[in-house]
Design a protein around this motif. Structure first.
Motif, PDB file in Angstrom:
ATOM      1  N   CYS A  41      31.171  56.366  89.364  1.00  0.00           N
ATOM      2  CA  CYS A  41      30.057  56.275  90.953  1.00  0.00           C
ATOM      3  C   CYS A  41      29.010  56.762  90.943  1.00  0.00           C
ATOM      4  CB  CYS A  41      31.618  56.237  91.835  1.00  0.00           C
ATOM      5  SG  CYS A  41      32.916  55.401  90.970  1.00  0.00           S
ATOM      6  N   HIS A 112      29.204  48.304  82.962  1.00  0.00           N
ATOM      7  CA  HIS A 112      29.030  49.017  84.303  1.00  0.00           C
ATOM      8  C   HIS A 112      28.626  47.840  85.528  1.00  0.00           C
ATOM      9  CE1 HIS A 112      30.472  53.154  83.124  1.00  0.00           C
ATOM     10  NE2 HIS A 112      29.436  53.067  82.960  1.00  0.00           N
ATOM     11  N   LEU A 115      30.652  47.244  88.688  1.00  0.00           N
ATOM     12  CA  LEU A 115      29.372  48.540  90.021  1.00  0.00           C
ATOM     13  C   LEU A 115      28.886  47.892  89.962  1.00  0.00           C
ATOM     14  CD1 LEU A 115      31.188  51.769  87.708  1.00  0.00           C
ATOM     15  CD2 LEU A 115      31.695  50.403  90.506  1.00  0.00           C
ATOM     16  N   LYS A 169      36.395  52.253  90.852  1.00  0.00           N
ATOM     17  CA  LYS A 169      35.721  50.276  90.761  1.00  0.00           C
ATOM     18  C   LYS A 169      36.269  49.827  92.695  1.00  0.00           C
ATOM     19  CE  LYS A 169      35.476  48.588  86.425  1.00  0.00           C
ATOM     20  NZ  LYS A 169      35.587  47.537  85.877  1.00  0.00           N
ATOM     21  N   TYR A 172      34.784  53.025  95.234  1.00  0.00           N
ATOM     22  CA  TYR A 172      33.221  52.361  94.982  1.00  0.00           C
ATOM     23  C   TYR A 172      33.220  51.115  96.029  1.00  0.00           C
ATOM     24  CZ  TYR A 172      27.925  51.731  94.135  1.00  0.00           C
ATOM     25  OH  TYR A 172      26.510  52.125  94.217  1.00  0.00           O
TER      26      TYR A 172
END
Length: 479
Positions: A41, A112, A115, A169, A172
């Motif tokens: 993150c 990712h 994200l 996830k 975030y």
């Protein structure tokens, strides 16, 4: 005009809340998600923050400066706001398009991508925050109340939705949605102060300071947030987790002093425009006194008791963050004084070229040392890079400040402060050596530090700011 004390009070709460509220949840988050997922993150967030830097460029400083000049002229304020908002829209659009392209061309980012999409939302909403408008107007009370409410929602959401390691996830997403909610509030409330119009847009006069100060911010990041991104690319997410955990407390403590410098920027600009140079220098000296009073004892206790603090903040598995934390904690004093030189002095003086030169040198050293140290020393290397780069930047900034207003580094004042704290250092080391429970050890050390500092500042160093408040308290009791 709002008083500096009130502005500082609200801005302190505001800036500290940006770190304190996540800090309240961090012991829970770090234990649930684990060091690797925390590292993922933070790695992605460091990339997104880079694009935010490119999106915002120098809008923060330019916006505060320009809005502060026309607080009492509605028509001029509308025009300046519209110009700056349009310029920021262009830069944000370019940054967003570039981000989307990189997601699909850089393998480590594509892994990712979910994200990264969430981070794209953060990028857009950060530009819609228009915090520079409120800081220029010195509307710190509104921003503070709004932020506290949203942060409370954030804390509640974390404990409701985050229960497993795979929830990183969601974690975030919640962090980014905070900015979305703040942006909605800000955009709605802004109609009270400005009216956006695209009919007579003139951005040319703002382009140069926007780019120069933006380049300064980006170059500065080459030895701050760049460390996290580079560390993630050349090592792994676990090392990112160590490094970001190590800098957690530092960020919170420095936030208080950053609040003070943020409050003083519009006021310092006003004093210079009114040619009140004596008041300008008086505020600078007051800033230095506050910095030394606050930072030196905080560095002492946090450096010695780093193991206890890391254990409380993150729990088991984060022992690798102890040494990096001890390396970065002196940055509270270094960056605090650097902010006095750059934000409170060079920026109000509009010495943008000096600021740019300073940041170029710092970025050069930061990038070079990252290449030399981080592959081998990982999170410890990143910490050394940051410390060395900031020392260089401080030295050059001091040179320019002395050149323009003959303000030299307060060597005698610093040495006197450090010598006076030697008994406290010995005392905290003894407490640390007892290997008590982390909470008990930190409570005892913190209590002794607070009492020692108050006695020292009032009766030996005779700090005028602390003495003034002490005398008021004594006078009230007598009456």
């Amino acid at each position: 005009m709002p008083s500096i004390k009130k502005n500082f009070f609200y801005s302190s709460i505001l800036t500290t809340a940006n770190y304190i509220f996540p800090f309240l949840t961090y012991p829970y988050i770090s234990r649930v998600l684990g060091v690797n997922n925390i590292g993922i993150c933070n790695f992605i967030d460091s990339i997104i923050n880079y694009f935010i830097l490119f999106s915002m460029m120098g809008i923060g400083t330019v916006g505060i400066r320009e809005i502060a000049k026309c607080k009492n002229n509605q028509e001029q304020r509308n025009q300046i706001f519209s110009n700056l908002f349009t310029l920021n829209t262009i830069s944000t659009t370019i940054a967003l398009i570039t981000l989307i392209i990189l997601i699909y061309t850089v393998p480590k980012l594509y892994i990712h991508k979910e994200l990264m999409y969430i981070g794209g939302l953060k990028l857009i909403c950060n530009y819609l925050l228009i915090d520079w408008l409120y800081r220029g107007l010195e509307e710190f009370k509104y921003v503070t109340i709004r932020t506290i409410l949203v942060k409370c929602l954030y804390v509640v959401a974390i404990f409701i939705f985050i229960h497993h390691a795979n929830d990183y996830k969601i974690y975030y997403l919640i962090s980014c949605l905070m900015i979305t909610v703040n942006a909605i509030f800000n955009g709605t409330y802004a109609r009270k102060f400005v009216k956006l119009s695209f009919s007579k847009i003139r951005i040319k006069s703002y382009l140069y300071p926007f780019l120069i100060l933006g380049v300064y911010t980006i170059l500065t990041s080459m030895y701050t947030s760049f460390n996290v991104a580079y560390l993630g690319f050349v090592t792994n997410e676990t090392e990112v987790g160590y490094y970001t955990t190590a800098t957690k407390l530092y960020n919170i403590l420095l936030a208080v002093f950053t609040a003070f410098t943020g409050v003083l920027l519009p006021r310092m600009s006003s004093l210079l425009s009114e040619n009140k140079k004596d008041e300008f220098k008086s505020l600078l000296q007051k800033s230095i006194n506050i910095l030394f009073t606050f930072s030196i004892p905080a560095i002492i206790i946090s450096t010695i008791m780093a193991p206890e603090i890391i254990q409380i903040i993150a729990g088991n598995g984060y022992e690798g963050a102890i040494t990096p934390m001890r390396i970065v904690m002196p940055l509270m004093l270094i960056i605090g004084y650097e902010q006095i030189l750059v934000i409170q002095t060079l920026m109000p003086l509009k010495k943008d070229k000096a600021i740019l030169f300073n940041s170029i040198l710092g970025a050069t050293i930061g990038i070079s040392m990252n290449l030399l140290l981080v592959n081998s020393y990982k999170s410890i290397g990143s910490s050394i890079v940051w410390l060395t780069s900031e020392l260089t930047v401080l030295s050059i900034a001091q040179y320019f400040v002395y050149k323009y207003i003959k303000l030299s580094f307060p060597n005698k004042q610093l040495i006197k402060n450090i010598l006076c704290y030697i008994p406290l250092i010995i005392c905290i080391c003894i407490i640390h050596s007892f290997n008590l429970n982390e909470f008990i050890s930190l409570f005892i050390g913190g209590s002794i530090t607070l009492i020692y500092c108050l006695i020292l500042q009032i009766f030996l160093l005779k700090n005028p700011i602390i003495v003034q408040y002490y005398q008021k308290i004594v006078q009230k009791r007598i009456n």
